[in-house]
Design a protein around this motif. Structure first.
Motif, PDB file in Angstrom:
ATOM      1  N   LEU A  14      55.927 -19.586 -65.229  1.00 31.36           N
ATOM      2  CA  LEU A  14      56.892 -20.384 -64.475  1.00 31.36           C
ATOM      3  C   LEU A  14      57.944 -19.487 -63.829  1.00 31.36           C
ATOM      4  CD1 LEU A  14      55.481 -22.666 -66.003  1.00 31.36           C
ATOM      5  CD2 LEU A  14      57.708 -23.743 -66.307  1.00 31.36           C
ATOM      6  N   THR A  15      58.356 -19.876 -62.628  1.00 29.95           N
ATOM      7  CA  THR A  15      59.253 -19.050 -61.829  1.00 29.95           C
ATOM      8  C   THR A  15      60.603 -19.717 -61.620  1.00 29.95           C
ATOM      9  OG1 THR A  15      58.689 -20.007 -59.664  1.00 29.95           O
ATOM     10  CG2 THR A  15      57.204 -18.304 -60.545  1.00 29.95           C
ATOM     11  N   LEU A  16      61.511 -18.941 -61.047  1.00 30.25           N
ATOM     12  CA  LEU A  16      62.809 -19.477 -60.660  1.00 30.25           C
ATOM     13  C   LEU A  16      62.642 -20.643 -59.695  1.00 30.25           C
ATOM     14  CD1 LEU A  16      65.952 -19.151 -60.610  1.00 30.25           C
ATOM     15  CD2 LEU A  16      65.616 -17.607 -58.659  1.00 30.25           C
ATOM     16  N   GLY A  17      61.640 -20.557 -58.824  1.00 30.19           N
ATOM     17  CA  GLY A  17      61.376 -21.648 -57.896  1.00 30.19           C
ATOM     18  C   GLY A  17      60.991 -22.931 -58.597  1.00 30.19           C
ATOM     19  N   ASN A  18      60.145 -22.822 -59.628  1.00 33.08           N
ATOM     20  CA  ASN A  18      59.782 -24.004 -60.421  1.00 33.08           C
ATOM     21  C   ASN A  18      61.005 -24.631 -61.067  1.00 33.08           C
ATOM     22  OD1 ASN A  18      56.962 -22.102 -61.468  1.00 33.08           O
ATOM     23  ND2 ASN A  18      56.885 -23.786 -60.028  1.00 33.08           N
ATOM     24  N   TYR A  19      61.886 -23.780 -61.561  1.00 33.06           N
ATOM     25  CA  TYR A  19      63.067 -24.274 -62.276  1.00 33.06           C
ATOM     26  C   TYR A  19      64.058 -24.943 -61.322  1.00 33.06           C
ATOM     27  CZ  TYR A  19      67.144 -24.373 -65.320  1.00 33.06           C
ATOM     28  OH  TYR A  19      68.231 -24.796 -66.043  1.00 33.06           O
ATOM     29  N   LEU A  20      64.429 -24.258 -60.240  1.00 31.45           N
ATOM     30  CA  LEU A  20      65.415 -24.816 -59.317  1.00 31.45           C
ATOM     31  C   LEU A  20      64.866 -26.016 -58.551  1.00 31.45           C
ATOM     32  CD1 LEU A  20      67.039 -21.588 -57.795  1.00 31.45           C
ATOM     33  CD2 LEU A  20      67.983 -23.113 -59.540  1.00 31.45           C
ATOM     34  N   GLY A  21      63.586 -25.939 -58.188  1.00 30.98           N
ATOM     35  CA  GLY A  21      63.017 -26.992 -57.358  1.00 30.98           C
ATOM     36  C   GLY A  21      62.595 -28.231 -58.107  1.00 30.98           C
ATOM     37  N   ALA A  22      62.353 -28.097 -59.416  1.00 33.95           N
ATOM     38  CA  ALA A  22      61.828 -29.255 -60.144  1.00 33.95           C
ATOM     39  C   ALA A  22      62.401 -29.399 -61.548  1.00 33.95           C
ATOM     40  CB  ALA A  22      60.292 -29.162 -60.216  1.00 33.95           C
ATOM     41  N   VAL A  23      62.142 -28.415 -62.404  1.00 30.79           N
ATOM     42  CA  VAL A  23      62.389 -28.599 -63.834  1.00 30.79           C
ATOM     43  C   VAL A  23      63.858 -28.906 -64.136  1.00 30.79           C
ATOM     44  CG1 VAL A  23      62.213 -27.535 -66.106  1.00 30.79           C
ATOM     45  CG2 VAL A  23      60.421 -27.141 -64.407  1.00 30.79           C
ATOM     46  N   ILE A 189      69.491 -19.550 -53.031  1.00 27.98           N
ATOM     47  CA  ILE A 189      69.374 -19.321 -54.472  1.00 27.98           C
ATOM     48  C   ILE A 189      70.757 -19.298 -55.108  1.00 27.98           C
ATOM     49  CG2 ILE A 189      68.744 -17.624 -56.229  1.00 27.98           C
ATOM     50  CD1 ILE A 189      66.372 -16.832 -54.431  1.00 27.98           C
ATOM     51  N   LEU A 190      71.690 -18.568 -54.499  1.00 29.87           N
ATOM     52  CA  LEU A 190      73.051 -18.498 -55.035  1.00 29.87           C
ATOM     53  C   LEU A 190      73.702 -19.873 -55.042  1.00 29.87           C
ATOM     54  CD1 LEU A 190      75.446 -16.881 -56.073  1.00 29.87           C
ATOM     55  CD2 LEU A 190      76.055 -16.376 -53.692  1.00 29.87           C
ATOM     56  N   ALA A 192      72.217 -22.782 -55.146  1.00 25.63           N
ATOM     57  CA  ALA A 192      71.569 -23.633 -56.146  1.00 25.63           C
ATOM     58  C   ALA A 192      72.049 -23.290 -57.549  1.00 25.63           C
ATOM     59  CB  ALA A 192      70.053 -23.478 -56.056  1.00 25.63           C
ATOM     60  N   CYS A 193      72.282 -22.010 -57.805  1.00 23.40           N
ATOM     61  CA  CYS A 193      72.754 -21.592 -59.131  1.00 23.40           C
ATOM     62  C   CYS A 193      74.176 -22.059 -59.396  1.00 23.40           C
ATOM     63  CB  CYS A 193      72.687 -20.075 -59.261  1.00 23.40           C
ATOM     64  SG  CYS A 193      71.025 -19.383 -59.363  1.00 23.40           S
ATOM     65  N   GLU A 194      75.014 -22.010 -58.367  1.00 25.26           N
ATOM     66  CA  GLU A 194      76.437 -22.295 -58.543  1.00 25.26           C
ATOM     67  C   GLU A 194      76.853 -23.682 -58.088  1.00 25.26           C
ATOM     68  OE1 GLU A 194      78.518 -19.154 -56.577  1.00 25.26           O
ATOM     69  OE2 GLU A 194      78.168 -17.741 -58.225  1.00 25.26           O
ATOM     70  N   GLY A 195      75.911 -24.446 -57.534  1.00 25.91           N
ATOM     71  CA  GLY A 195      76.247 -25.785 -57.058  1.00 25.91           C
ATOM     72  C   GLY A 195      77.033 -25.785 -55.769  1.00 25.91           C
ATOM     73  N   GLY A 196      76.831 -24.767 -54.949  1.00 28.20           N
ATOM     74  CA  GLY A 196      77.568 -24.666 -53.693  1.00 28.20           C
ATOM     75  C   GLY A 196      76.712 -24.997 -52.489  1.00 28.20           C
ATOM     76  N   ASN A 197      77.211 -24.591 -51.334  1.00 28.79           N
ATOM     77  CA  ASN A 197      76.535 -24.831 -50.067  1.00 28.79           C
ATOM     78  C   ASN A 197      76.223 -23.487 -49.425  1.00 28.79           C
ATOM     79  OD1 ASN A 197      76.356 -25.157 -47.090  1.00 28.79           O
ATOM     80  ND2 ASN A 197      76.686 -27.320 -47.566  1.00 28.79           N
ATOM     81  N   PRO A 198      74.965 -23.228 -49.045  1.00 24.27           N
ATOM     82  CA  PRO A 198      74.619 -21.913 -48.492  1.00 24.27           C
ATOM     83  C   PRO A 198      75.378 -21.575 -47.213  1.00 24.27           C
ATOM     84  CG  PRO A 198      72.805 -23.474 -48.237  1.00 24.27           C
ATOM     85  CD  PRO A 198      73.794 -24.109 -49.149  1.00 24.27           C
ATOM     86  N   GLU A 199      75.663 -22.550 -46.387  1.00 27.95           N
ATOM     87  CA  GLU A 199      76.407 -22.285 -45.162  1.00 27.95           C
ATOM     88  C   GLU A 199      77.835 -21.850 -45.472  1.00 27.95           C
ATOM     89  OE1 GLU A 199      76.125 -25.686 -42.662  1.00 27.95           O
ATOM     90  OE2 GLU A 199      74.012 -25.359 -42.182  1.00 27.95           O
ATOM     91  N   ASP A 200      78.452 -22.503 -46.446  1.00 24.48           N
ATOM     92  CA  ASP A 200      79.807 -22.111 -46.844  1.00 24.48           C
ATOM     93  C   ASP A 200      79.819 -20.712 -47.456  1.00 24.48           C
ATOM     94  OD1 ASP A 200      80.672 -24.584 -45.977  1.00 24.48           O
ATOM     95  OD2 ASP A 200      80.658 -25.475 -47.988  1.00 24.48           O
ATOM     96  N   LEU A 201      78.813 -20.405 -48.262  1.00 17.76           N
ATOM     97  CA  LEU A 201      78.764 -19.107 -48.918  1.00 17.76           C
ATOM     98  C   LEU A 201      78.571 -17.964 -47.927  1.00 17.76           C
ATOM     99  CD1 LEU A 201      76.587 -19.916 -52.059  1.00 17.76           C
ATOM    100  CD2 LEU A 201      79.001 -19.305 -52.035  1.00 17.76           C
ATOM    101  N   SER A 202      77.900 -18.251 -46.816  1.00 15.98           N
ATOM    102  CA  SER A 202      77.642 -17.180 -45.852  1.00 15.98           C
ATOM    103  C   SER A 202      78.925 -16.582 -45.297  1.00 15.98           C
ATOM    104  CB  SER A 202      76.766 -17.706 -44.703  1.00 15.98           C
ATOM    105  OG  SER A 202      77.463 -18.706 -43.956  1.00 15.98           O
ATOM    106  N   VAL A 219      71.738 -15.709 -61.158  1.00 16.36           N
ATOM    107  CA  VAL A 219      70.409 -16.047 -61.684  1.00 16.36           C
ATOM    108  C   VAL A 219      70.294 -15.640 -63.150  1.00 16.36           C
ATOM    109  CG1 VAL A 219      67.936 -15.553 -61.509  1.00 16.36           C
ATOM    110  CG2 VAL A 219      69.280 -15.949 -59.432  1.00 16.36           C
ATOM    111  N   VAL A 220      70.799 -14.465 -63.492  1.00 19.73           N
ATOM    112  CA  VAL A 220      70.768 -14.007 -64.884  1.00 19.73           C
ATOM    113  C   VAL A 220      71.481 -14.999 -65.791  1.00 19.73           C
ATOM    114  CG1 VAL A 220      71.682 -12.266 -66.475  1.00 19.73           C
ATOM    115  CG2 VAL A 220      70.507 -11.554 -64.385  1.00 19.73           C
ATOM    116  N   GLU A 221      72.655 -15.459 -65.363  1.00 21.54           N
ATOM    117  CA  GLU A 221      73.419 -16.412 -66.181  1.00 21.54           C
ATOM    118  C   GLU A 221      72.743 -17.777 -66.232  1.00 21.54           C
ATOM    119  OE1 GLU A 221      75.934 -15.693 -68.191  1.00 21.54           O
ATOM    120  OE2 GLU A 221      75.467 -13.651 -67.541  1.00 21.54           O
ATOM    121  N   LEU A 222      72.100 -18.164 -65.154  1.00 22.88           N
ATOM    122  CA  LEU A 222      71.385 -19.442 -65.129  1.00 22.88           C
ATOM    123  C   LEU A 222      70.235 -19.442 -66.122  1.00 22.88           C
ATOM    124  CD1 LEU A 222      71.052 -22.188 -63.430  1.00 22.88           C
ATOM    125  CD2 LEU A 222      69.235 -20.945 -62.240  1.00 22.88           C
TER     126      LEU A 222
END
Length: 271
Positions: A14-23, A189-190, A192-202, A219-222
């Motif tokens: 299982l990957t980070l993608g599986n976790y963030l996208g579904a699990v 990814i960032l 999704a980990c922190e509950g933010g918005n990618p456009e704002d983070l840019s 990701v490590v902390e997640l």
């Protein structure tokens, strides 16, 4: 109550993608709001060349990771597909007597087809891309590791993979999924980990290096609590086996009346 059913195919780790996208969505939302069933779809893993021992090992690992990710057997049903016989029983009957072309001539089928199961996706991180090939999804069946973060990767391995992620030729940190897919993937990814918005983070970062470093640590902390709980569950395999046994028993009880009705309708003797 709305029923949710989904599963993970044990064709790879299982990957980070599986976790963030579904699990993670299953654990945080679905099991609390719906009649939820989640399974390891091991029978689907038999449709390609496979090593039996590997399928068994990955099936057990996937089930353990589902529980480590927060699925609570008191709130949802967790089981292994092959341990619910009704799946194979009904599948065989349908393959014998039903074709899609025939079914589409039936009004009832057309009506049922218009109420198809609806997939739900998180707003951010629904599709995590390969860190080395940002045009491709981060898939668990691709056992070439540099672009894939696995849930059980050690922290230093996670950091190395993300710090080596492909970005783009420009220098400015902007969110553009079409023109800057590698950069957009890291921002998503960032976020999704922190509950933010990618456009704002840019707008926060002035360099790719800083973005990669923060993404790696996020990701490590997640993954840290998931990995810790996985370690605890691996030390208690009897608990995992009991969860799967009870889950399969519950799923069989739900499926059996429907399958028995289908057998009667098709002319098979009652058992």
């Amino acid at each position: 109550m709305t029923r949710v059913f989904s599963g993970i195919k044990p064709t790879g780790h299982l990957t980070l993608g599986n976790y963030l996208g579904a699990v993670r969505q299953w654990a945080e939302v679905a099991q609390h709001r719906t009649d939820a069933l989640f399974c390891v779809v091991d029978m689907h893993a038999l449709t390609v060349d496979h090593d039996p021992a590997r399928v068994r090992r990955l099936s057990r690992q996937a089930a353990t990771l589902l529980l480590a990710s927060g699925l609570d057997p008191e709130l949802c049903t967790v089981f292994v597909q092959s341990q619910v016989d009704e799946h194979a029983r009904l599948s065989y009957v349908l393959e014998c007597v039903a074709t899609d072309g025939e079914a589409r001539r039936m009004i009832q089928y057309k009506e049922k087809a218009a109420r198809e199961p609806r997939a739900t996706h998180p707003k951010v991180g629904a599709r995590v891309m390969n860190l080395q090939e940002p045009a491709s999804k981060m898939g668990k069946t691709d056992d070439v590791g540099p672009g894939i973060v696995y849930l059980l990767d050690e922290p230093d391995v996670v950091r190395k993979k993300i710090m080596r992620a492909v970005t783009d030729s420009g220098r400015e940190v902007v969110y553009d999924r079409v023109a800057r897919p590698g950069l957009a993937n890291l921002l998503e990814i960032l976020a999704a980990c922190e509950g933010g918005n990618p456009e704002d983070l840019s707008g926060v970062y002035e360099s790719y290096g800083a973005l990669k470093k923060d993404t790696a640590e996020a990701v490590v902390e997640l993954l840290r609590p998931v990995q810790q709980r996985h370690k605890e569950l691996c030390a208690d395999p009897a608990y995992v086996e009991e969860v799967l046994r009870l889950g399969a028993e519950k799923a069989r009880g739900m499926a059996r009346p429907r399958v028995d009705a289908a057998y009667r309708a098709i002319g098979l003797l009652a058992g």
